[in-house]
Design a protein around this motif. Sequence first.
Motif, PDB file in Angstrom:
ATOM      1  N   GLY A   1      14.487 -29.391  -3.267  1.00 20.63           N
ATOM      2  CA  GLY A   1      14.259 -28.933  -4.643  1.00 20.63           C
ATOM      3  C   GLY A   1      14.777 -29.801  -5.762  1.00 20.63           C
ATOM      4  N   CYS A   2      15.029 -31.093  -5.514  1.00 14.94           N
ATOM      5  CA  CYS A   2      15.536 -31.964  -6.579  1.00 14.94           C
ATOM      6  C   CYS A   2      14.592 -31.955  -7.774  1.00 14.94           C
ATOM      7  N   LYS A   3      15.151 -31.844  -8.987  1.00 16.10           N
ATOM      8  CA  LYS A   3      14.358 -31.722 -10.205  1.00 16.10           C
ATOM      9  C   LYS A   3      14.094 -33.065 -10.866  1.00 16.10           C
ATOM     10  N   HIS A   4      14.567 -34.152 -10.262  1.00 18.09           N
ATOM     11  CA  HIS A   4      14.405 -35.481 -10.847  1.00 18.09           C
ATOM     12  C   HIS A   4      13.343 -36.273 -10.104  1.00 18.09           C
ATOM     13  N   ILE A   5      12.722 -37.201 -10.805  1.00 16.98           N
ATOM     14  CA  ILE A   5      11.857 -38.181 -10.160  1.00 16.98           C
ATOM     15  C   ILE A   5      12.755 -39.268  -9.596  1.00 16.98           C
ATOM     16  N   VAL A   6      12.694 -39.495  -8.298  1.00 14.18           N
ATOM     17  CA  VAL A   6      13.604 -40.436  -7.647  1.00 14.18           C
ATOM     18  C   VAL A   6      12.819 -41.475  -6.870  1.00 14.18           C
ATOM     19  N   SER A   7      13.498 -42.551  -6.548  1.00 11.79           N
ATOM     20  CA  SER A   7      12.949 -43.589  -5.688  1.00 11.79           C
ATOM     21  C   SER A   7      14.062 -44.096  -4.806  1.00 11.79           C
ATOM     22  N   SER A   8      13.702 -44.850  -3.770  1.00 15.63           N
ATOM     23  CA  SER A   8      14.723 -45.378  -2.868  1.00 15.63           C
ATOM     24  C   SER A   8      15.613 -46.385  -3.570  1.00 15.63           C
ATOM     25  N   ASP A   9      15.174 -46.893  -4.720  1.00 17.63           N
ATOM     26  CA  ASP A   9      16.001 -47.842  -5.476  1.00 17.63           C
ATOM     27  C   ASP A   9      17.165 -47.154  -6.177  1.00 17.63           C
TER      28      ASP A   9
ATOM     29  N   SER B   1       5.156 -38.662  -1.788  1.00 21.41           N
ATOM     30  CA  SER B   1       5.995 -39.836  -2.000  1.00 21.41           C
ATOM     31  C   SER B   1       7.379 -39.449  -2.483  1.00 21.41           C
ATOM     32  N   GLN B   2       7.446 -38.514  -3.438  1.00 19.59           N
ATOM     33  CA  GLN B   2       8.737 -38.072  -3.943  1.00 19.59           C
ATOM     34  C   GLN B   2       9.577 -37.448  -2.844  1.00 19.59           C
ATOM     35  N   HIS B   3       8.954 -36.600  -2.037  1.00 22.59           N
ATOM     36  CA  HIS B   3       9.686 -35.968  -0.939  1.00 22.59           C
ATOM     37  C   HIS B   3      10.189 -37.014   0.047  1.00 22.59           C
ATOM     38  N   GLN B   4       9.368 -38.042   0.283  1.00 21.48           N
ATOM     39  CA  GLN B   4       9.765 -39.083   1.219  1.00 21.48           C
ATOM     40  C   GLN B   4      10.957 -39.883   0.688  1.00 21.48           C
ATOM     41  N   HIS B   5      10.948 -40.167  -0.610  1.00 23.85           N
ATOM     42  CA  HIS B   5      12.080 -40.875  -1.218  1.00 23.85           C
ATOM     43  C   HIS B   5      13.364 -40.058  -1.081  1.00 23.85           C
ATOM     44  N   ARG B   6      13.272 -38.760  -1.371  1.00 18.84           N
ATOM     45  CA  ARG B   6      14.453 -37.914  -1.268  1.00 18.84           C
ATOM     46  C   ARG B   6      14.940 -37.829   0.179  1.00 18.84           C
TER      47      ARG B   6
ATOM     48  N   LYS C   1      18.808 -38.883   4.422  1.00 17.64           N
ATOM     49  CA  LYS C   1      19.079 -39.349   5.784  1.00 17.64           C
ATOM     50  C   LYS C   1      20.185 -40.397   5.782  1.00 17.64           C
ATOM     51  N   HIS C   2      20.131 -41.285   4.816  1.00 13.34           N
ATOM     52  CA  HIS C   2      21.164 -42.314   4.717  1.00 13.34           C
ATOM     53  C   HIS C   2      22.540 -41.688   4.471  1.00 13.34           C
ATOM     54  N   LEU C   3      22.604 -40.736   3.552  1.00 14.83           N
ATOM     55  CA  LEU C   3      23.886 -40.103   3.235  1.00 14.83           C
ATOM     56  C   LEU C   3      24.385 -39.230   4.386  1.00 14.83           C
ATOM     57  N   ALA C   4      23.455 -38.646   5.150  1.00 15.00           N
ATOM     58  CA  ALA C   4      23.847 -37.776   6.262  1.00 15.00           C
ATOM     59  C   ALA C   4      24.606 -38.545   7.341  1.00 15.00           C
ATOM     60  N   GLU C   5      24.449 -39.871   7.368  1.00 16.90           N
ATOM     61  CA  GLU C   5      25.172 -40.683   8.345  1.00 16.90           C
ATOM     62  C   GLU C   5      26.680 -40.647   8.099  1.00 16.90           C
ATOM     63  N   LYS C   6      27.087 -40.247   6.912  1.00 17.44           N
ATOM     64  CA  LYS C   6      28.511 -40.185   6.579  1.00 17.44           C
ATOM     65  C   LYS C   6      29.186 -38.902   7.074  1.00 17.44           C
ATOM     66  N   LEU C   7      28.399 -37.939   7.524  1.00 17.71           N
ATOM     67  CA  LEU C   7      28.949 -36.649   7.941  1.00 17.71           C
ATOM     68  C   LEU C   7      29.657 -36.747   9.290  1.00 17.71           C
ATOM     69  N   ASP C   8      30.738 -36.009   9.431  1.00 14.65           N
ATOM     70  CA  ASP C   8      31.403 -35.869  10.724  1.00 14.65           C
ATOM     71  C   ASP C   8      30.839 -34.616  11.389  1.00 14.65           C
ATOM     72  N   LEU C   9      29.825 -34.808  12.230  1.00 17.05           N
ATOM     73  CA  LEU C   9      29.113 -33.680  12.824  1.00 17.05           C
ATOM     74  C   LEU C   9      29.979 -32.886  13.795  1.00 17.05           C
ATOM     75  N   SER C  10      31.046 -33.486  14.281  1.00 18.91           N
ATOM     76  CA  SER C  10      31.905 -32.760  15.221  1.00 18.91           C
ATOM     77  C   SER C  10      32.638 -31.600  14.551  1.00 18.91           C
ATOM     78  N   LEU C  11      32.677 -31.606  13.223  1.00 19.43           N
ATOM     79  CA  LEU C  11      33.345 -30.536  12.484  1.00 19.43           C
ATOM     80  C   LEU C  11      32.401 -29.395  12.120  1.00 19.43           C
ATOM     81  N   ILE C  12      31.132 -29.512  12.506  1.00 19.96           N
ATOM     82  CA  ILE C  12      30.147 -28.479  12.216  1.00 19.96           C
ATOM     83  C   ILE C  12      29.978 -27.592  13.447  1.00 19.96           C
TER      84      ILE C  12
END
Length: 575
Positions: free
Chosen positions: A319-327, A387-392, A397-408
Amino acid sequence: MATTQSSSSSSSCCSNDSISSTSANNNMANTLLLDINSLLNDEDISDITLVPETSTSKENSSNDNDPVTAVPAIKAILAARSPVFRRMLYGEFRETHGAENVEVKLDYSGRVLQLLVEFIFTDKLDSLNIAANGVVGNSSSSTATNSGGGGSYTAAATSNCTLEEKARLLTNLSGAAHYFDIPKLESDIKTKLNAMMLEHPSLACAILDESSKMLSGEELVLLAMERVRARPKAALLHWNKGVPPSSLAGTMNGAGISSTFPSIGSGNSSSNAGGGGSGEERGGVTSLNASLLEQVIFDDQSTASELTKFLCLKKWVEGCKHIVSSDDIDLPRKMLDTDEILSSRTPIKTTRKAIDDATPAATAQPNVTPPPSPTSKSPSDESSIVSQHQHRLTIAKHLAEKLDLSLIPASDLSTTITDAKLISTHDLYQAYRLQALNAERTKSKVFVEGAGLVEVNGTYIQRGVHEGTPMYNKEGVWRDREEVFRIFLCTYSNGNKSWCLSIVPKGKEPGKTTDLDFYECPVSYGKGGGITGGSYGASAENGLGVVPSRGWKLVNYGQPPVPKCSLIVGCLEDA
């Protein structure tokens, strides 16, 4: 005696004359203010028009679809109230030279300029008076009765504003107040926005997003970040579980701002004009632009759990309300979908005959374009949404790599985490493996009840081990901050051991002087008549693995009466 009466009579007359004089002065002052207020947006006598720079309108801000194209004003009043307007209109480098009616373009939205002029003329913002049903209140106000041309001021611009839109509007107005050196307005807005965030923590994200674009927005950025850090789930995900009934409604028109915002209510969700009570219309993580997403979710000072961080990423993608890109975010490498990775590893064999056969077909009718299908959509519709959904999705996905999944918790890994498709299969496998290693012991719950400090009551889930005994955790809110309450065994410097019910600050080990202790119980109370969550080797054998059901006493921040505890053994990890 006569002299005394005469003196008394003379004093009384002087006192009456003084009261009459003061009353007359007050009446004159009120009349003066009313007369100046009546000049607001009077196009017949205005000698300047403030025009918003439409080309600089920012996306997703309070100036979207701005109906205000011009704001009439009087130069002398602007100059009297703002040193910047004085220099601009009458100084050595003034932008106007003797023109009877001039236009000045300013890099603000029409609604911001409208509110700015209203405050300059009236010292109030009556046009923000919105009734519970979304209808502008006090229609007899001078700010709502003038009806002239493009600069007419009717407050219709704010009549259907959601709380988020109001917050963004006030944030931009704060920037204008700073630029034009109107400190009272800037200070009042800061106080007002702080009160709004206390009542609706999710507005902090919208205020943070808007103020981060302003040169003068540093104070508001810090204020909003403080609110997000204190209540991450409420600010990012509209979570209000465990929050006691709000006593903040009275602060919305508290001391210091009532004169500027005389008619604005507490902003309860039930009276949200145009908002329909929907949480998505009141800020939250979807209000953040991509560049702020990582800073807010992975802020070192935040108390957010790993599951909360993941849910924020998931909600932002949806539900992001902004127009975003991978840049918008610095990705270390190009993120590819599975199909793209597989296809890139598969060699493509093309024969010479295939190339020769394809050439005539490609050049046979170079100038003919087939007509579009009657049901086809323009590229700006379906393709842009995908395209917007794909950018988001790529950013999340990139940020999710920072999660410590063992704590979930494993139950969330198998449902919420897997279904969102933000985590790779390999990472999920590793997380399940760690969960299996941590699940050798049966998980238990401890139910705490009867404590005078109601925030500590509730169900505590077994999470981790301290000093060879299980710890039990419960998320909650204390002093308007989201915290984790813990029950754990602690060894003091004198060798004595006690069970503690405390808040352990993030990043700190339990049992330190930094703990916020509420209740404790000497370990002897647990031997023989307490509760235990399972076998923990020698600790359990000598009675140290037992959480006492009684014998608790007050310490530091606790309130009488003391709590009682009961155990639920062998529960599934579903809370």
